[in-house]
Design a protein around this motif. Structure first.
Motif, mmCIF file in Angstrom:
data_model
loop_
_atom_site.group_PDB
_atom_site.id
_atom_site.type_symbol
_atom_site.label_atom_id
_atom_site.label_comp_id
_atom_site.label_asym_id
_atom_site.label_seq_id
_atom_site.Cartn_x
_atom_site.Cartn_y
_atom_site.Cartn_z
ATOM 1 N N ALA A 1 32.850 39.580 41.791
ATOM 2 C CA ALA A 1 32.020 40.741 42.103
ATOM 3 C C ALA A 1 30.546 40.439 41.867
ATOM 4 O O ALA A 1 30.177 39.693 40.954
ATOM 5 N N VAL A 2 29.724 41.040 42.726
ATOM 6 C CA VAL A 2 28.268 40.967 42.601
ATOM 7 C C VAL A 2 27.741 42.387 42.493
ATOM 8 O O VAL A 2 28.216 43.285 43.200
ATOM 9 N N CYS A 3 26.778 42.600 41.595
ATOM 10 C CA CYS A 3 26.170 43.925 41.458
ATOM 11 C C CYS A 3 24.668 43.812 41.692
ATOM 12 O O CYS A 3 24.055 42.758 41.471
ATOM 13 N N LEU B 1 27.965 47.527 44.278
ATOM 14 C CA LEU B 1 28.964 46.554 43.849
ATOM 15 C C LEU B 1 29.667 45.998 45.078
ATOM 16 O O LEU B 1 30.153 46.760 45.920
ATOM 17 N N LEU B 2 29.729 44.684 45.176
ATOM 18 C CA LEU B 2 30.411 44.042 46.288
ATOM 19 C C LEU B 2 31.552 43.201 45.734
ATOM 20 O O LEU B 2 31.343 42.321 44.895
ATOM 21 N N LEU B 3 32.772 43.490 46.201
ATOM 22 C CA LEU B 3 33.973 42.813 45.716
ATOM 23 C C LEU B 3 34.422 41.752 46.716
ATOM 24 O O LEU B 3 34.511 42.012 47.917
ATOM 25 N N PRO C 1 20.429 40.458 42.843
ATOM 26 C CA PRO C 1 21.894 40.478 42.752
ATOM 27 C C PRO C 1 22.356 39.623 41.569
ATOM 28 O O PRO C 1 21.796 38.557 41.318
ATOM 29 N N GLN C 2 23.366 40.102 40.875
ATOM 30 C CA GLN C 2 23.894 39.387 39.722
ATOM 31 C C GLN C 2 25.406 39.258 39.848
ATOM 32 O O GLN C 2 26.084 40.199 40.253
ATOM 33 N N LEU C 3 25.901 38.098 39.486
ATOM 34 C CA LEU C 3 27.338 37.876 39.514
ATOM 35 C C LEU C 3 27.956 38.493 38.267
ATOM 36 O O LEU C 3 27.617 38.126 37.137
ATOM 37 N N LEU C 4 28.848 39.465 38.487
ATOM 38 C CA LEU C 4 29.523 40.094 37.350
ATOM 39 C C LEU C 4 30.592 39.187 36.762
ATOM 40 O O LEU C 4 30.829 39.181 35.555
ATOM 41 N N GLY C 5 31.251 38.435 37.624
ATOM 42 C CA GLY C 5 32.309 37.562 37.153
ATOM 43 C C GLY C 5 33.090 37.017 38.320
ATOM 44 O O GLY C 5 32.948 37.469 39.465
ATOM 45 N N LEU D 1 30.757 49.124 47.304
ATOM 46 C CA LEU D 1 30.644 50.447 46.689
ATOM 47 C C LEU D 1 29.189 50.705 46.335
ATOM 48 O O LEU D 1 28.538 49.858 45.707
ATOM 49 N N LEU D 2 28.690 51.845 46.755
ATOM 50 C CA LEU D 2 27.370 52.305 46.344
ATOM 51 C C LEU D 2 27.585 53.425 45.334
ATOM 52 O O LEU D 2 28.157 54.469 45.671
#
Length: 324
Positions: free
Chosen positions: A190-192, A205-207, A262-266, A304-305
């Motif tokens: 995911a990236v936020c 959030l992009l999955l 953009p940041q990589l959540l994991g 998701l927004l």
């Protein structure tokens, strides 16, 4: 809201009676009854979409003259609707001058000379369509996602299938449970990306689904890739989808969003591990859910927004101004 905006954009000197339909199936019924000699047709609709309507018109030999008015502005979308018999394509929200010029060019509107009085035109009443906030935001998101899809299609060289966006107000804990249930057992990355502007703030959030990462790499021409390359690929795609979608929303409601990086959540984690939603600074969130599916590939992206609960009042004000 799309129908309300479109009726307002119609030339006042066009002598027509208007019939409305909320989806493609209703539209076909109206056309069969003779109420649709000229059809202004959307593409992304529930029950039956615009492509299916065009296909059915051809299959039944119905002689409606169709102008597509859509937020799906992919070049392939425009090629397909022309191939299916549409006479023209106009991007949403329709510009009144472009709509008028298109109708004149197609011979569907013959304006009287400016010196002549306009006669025989049915009384055009501003549509008394009751549009609630959720439906209005869904339409704004629909237009925005179409612009993002056009960029994604160009980058990957694919055709993007677009859904009707979902809009819901969730308790954060409810959203967490809904996501966990929908993605049960899947490994995800995911990236936020945060955004803020004019008292409206939130997070996109992009999955990415791990099972599909090799297909994404193949479309981008990456032969061998490790986790670092995969993270770079995901951040690049997130910049395209999130940036274009937020820009589309901002343009329609007349705000300017400042966006974080953009940041990589994991990577390669469960949905529960990726989203520590209980640590959010707000209790409720207004969630817009969009799932981009890639035609002929086992590939989709879930966007998701999430708007903060304190943003809802200002967002509501902006949406109501747009509706009025």
């Amino acid at each position: 809201m799309a129908r309300k905006q479109l009726i307002r954009a119609l030339p006042l000197d066009w002598p027509v009676h208007i019939t409305q339909a909320t989806n493609g199936e209703e539209a076909l019924d109206a056309i069969r009854q003779g109420h649709g000699q000229v059809v202004l047709l959307d593409l992304t609709m529930p029950v039956m979409d615009g492509y299916q309507v065009l296909g059915q018109l051809r299959a039944e030999g119905l002689k409606a003259k169709v102008v597509v008015v859509s937020g799906d502005i992919q070049e392939e979308a425009q090629r397909r609707v022309h191939e299916l018999g549409a006479l023209a394509f106009i991007r949403k929200p329709a510009d009144p001058d472009e709509l008028r010029d298109t109708l004149i060019r197609l011979g569907l509107l013959r304006p009287a000379p400016s010196t002549s009085p306009v006669t025989g035109v049915p009384c055009r009443v501003d549509p008394d369509l009751r549009v609630n906030f959720r439906d209005a935001l869904r339409e704004v998101s629909n237009v925005a996602m179409g612009r993002a899809a056009a960029l994604l299609a160009r980058v990957l060289g694919v055709f993007v299938q677009l859904p009707v966006p979902n809009v819901n107000l969730f308790e954060v804990s409810e959203l967490h449970m809904a996501l966990a249930d929908a993605q049960r057992g899947e490994r995800l990355s995911a990236v936020c990306q945060g955004f803020i502007g004019e008292s409206i703030a939130g997070e996109a959030l992009l999955l990415f689904h791990d099972a599909e990462s090799d297909e994404v790499a193949r479309l981008l021409g990456w032969q061998n890739h490790g986790d670092a390359d995969e993270a770079e690929m995901q951040l690049d795609l997130a910049s395209i989808l999130i940036g274009a979608c937020l820009a589309g929303i901002a343009e329609q409601i007349d705000v300017r969003f400042s966006q974080g990086h953009p940041q990589l959540l994991g990577q390669h984690s469960s949905i529960e591990r990726l989203f520590q939603l209980s640590n959010k600074r707000w209790r409720k969130t207004l969630a817009v859910e969009i799932s981009y599916a890639i035609e002929d590939h086992n590939l989709h992206f879930d966007l998701l927004l999430l708007f903060t609960e304190t943003s809802i009042a200002r967002l509501t004000q902006k949406i109501h101004y747009l509706m009025d």
